[in-house]
Design an enzyme around this catalytic site. Structure first.
Site, PDB file in Angstrom:
ATOM      1  CE  LYS A  52      -3.839  -2.530   2.276  1.00 18.15           C
ATOM      2  NZ  LYS A  52      -4.546  -2.877   3.612  1.00 18.15           N
ATOM      3  CD  GLN A  96      -3.271  -4.570   6.551  1.00 19.66           C
ATOM      4  OE1 GLN A  96      -3.534  -3.478   6.133  1.00 19.66           O
ATOM      5  NE2 GLN A  96      -4.123  -5.612   6.079  1.00 19.66           N
ATOM      6  CG  ASP A 119      -9.767  -0.087   5.802  1.00 18.01           C
ATOM      7  OD1 ASP A 119      -9.493  -0.690   4.678  1.00 18.01           O
ATOM      8  OD2 ASP A 119      -9.134  -0.050   6.925  1.00 18.01           O
TER       9      ASP A 119
HETATM   10  N1  GUN Z   1      -7.186  -6.789   6.341  1.00 13.81           N
HETATM   11  C1  GUN Z   1      -7.350  -7.534   4.995  1.00 13.81           C
HETATM   12  N2  GUN Z   1      -8.189  -6.839   4.192  1.00 13.81           N
HETATM   13  C2  GUN Z   1      -8.116  -5.464   4.987  1.00 13.81           C
HETATM   14  C3  GUN Z   1      -8.687  -4.169   4.502  1.00 13.81           C
HETATM   15  O1  GUN Z   1      -9.116  -4.019   3.499  1.00 13.81           O
HETATM   16  N3  GUN Z   1      -8.554  -3.240   5.613  1.00 13.81           N
HETATM   17  C4  GUN Z   1      -7.841  -3.238   6.743  1.00 13.81           C
HETATM   18  N4  GUN Z   1      -7.602  -2.252   7.490  1.00 13.81           N
HETATM   19  N5  GUN Z   1      -7.278  -4.535   7.149  1.00 13.81           N
HETATM   20  C5  GUN Z   1      -7.249  -5.658   6.092  1.00 13.81           C
END
Ligand code: GUN
Length: 291
Positions: A52, A96, A119
């Site tokens: 990311k 995350q 998110d």
């Molecule tokens: N862990 C797996 N997918 C995601 C996501 O889309 N956002 C976040 N914050 N954690 C994740």
């Protein structure tokens, strides 16, 4: 008969659109900024967070990566979130998931400023998705799945869609998107307690598999001509692989693909879309911050 949906190509298309918006924002004096918070050492999470941040750099976005130790307290994480809420250079915040067990993830999500919740996990954004209020943020993975269906020419309107999995990250928002005025599908959400799951799936024109179980969806569960979106990324041991494991989806690809009108591979399907939609949400957050 199956058409393989190239998630990488669609993600590149989305990111090319993003680049135009980024340039426009920069011309107006705003560089979109994303903060990614990682608590602990989960290897998969580390990889995701790394990609990311790398993607932000590639596109000329401002980004911050904040890493907290595995024994960080709830207060430590909340302090970081509060600081990011107040940082004018940060438009999007992502913590995350999953965090270590001492962290109350719901409380962390609720502490994020909904205007920076790229998110789409904050209750305000969940409500906006339910209400079809376009000012909210849609969770990245289901937003990416919708875009893949569109780009593959899969008609969702009037279709029977079965979503397997009811998580807040994928299953529930995916069902909401499919049943919305944007999707117009008839949606069934199946999960671990669903009876006659195979029969339910066989009715589907569209299957979205998001249960986190390797190769769970088998050929007998899929109607001839169905479109299948595989959200799963599972590591399975494989001594012949260099890393000792290989990645497989929630769908038994080799046996299911020949029955499908369209299917996403793993890797290279939904995965690349998630980051693209995250960037897209960050741009939207920056744009809305100027209004
Ligand atoms: N862990 C797996 N997918 C995601 C996501 O889309 N956002 C976040 N914050 N954690 C994740």
């Amino acid at each position: 008969m199956s058409k393989i949906i190239d998630g990488k190509a669609v993600a590149e298309k989305v990111l090319a659109e993003c680049l135009e918006d980024i340039q426009e924002l920069k011309n107006a004096g705003v560089t979109p900024g994303l903060a990614v918070v990682l608590v602990g050492e989960d290897p998969a999470s580390k990889v995701y967070v790394g990609s990311k941040v790398r993607k932000c750099a590639e596109l000329g976005l401002h980004s911050r990566k904040i890493e907290l130790p595995v024994d960080a307290s709830q207060e430590d994480v909340l302090a970081v979130v509060n600081e990011l809420n107040d940082d004018p250079l940060i438009h999007g915040i992502l913590v995350q998931s999953p965090p270590p067990p001492q962290i109350d993830e719901d409380a962390i999500v609720r502490a994020i400023d909904p205007a920076k919740d790229v998110d789409g996990f904050h209750p305000v954004n969940v409500a906006k998705l339910t209400l079809e209020d376009a000012s909210g943020f849609v969770p990245c993975t289901p937003a990416g799945c919708m875009r893949l269906l569109k780009e593959a020419g899969v008609e969702t309107s009037g279709a029977e869609a079965v979503v397997i999995g009811r998580s807040m990250i994928v299953g529930k928002p995916m069902a909401l998107l499919l049943m919305s005025k944007q999707g117009n599908a008839t949606v069934t959400v199946a999960h671990s307690r669903t009876k006659e799951l195979a029969e339910v799936c066989r009715r589907a024109d569209i299957i979205v598999a998001a249960i986190g179980m390797p190769e769970f969806v088998t050929a007998d569960m899929v109607k001839e001509g169905a479109a299948v979106i595989d959200v799963g990324i599972n590591r399975v041991d494989d001594s012949s692989a260099k890393r000792g494991y290989r990645l497989v989806g929630d769908v038994a690809y080799d046996e299911v693909a020949p029955k499908c009108s369209a299917i996403t591979p793993v890797p290279g399907g939904v995965g690349p879309m998630t980051i693209a939609m995250l960037i897209s949400n960050t741009i939207k957050a920056a744009q809305q911050s100027m209004a």
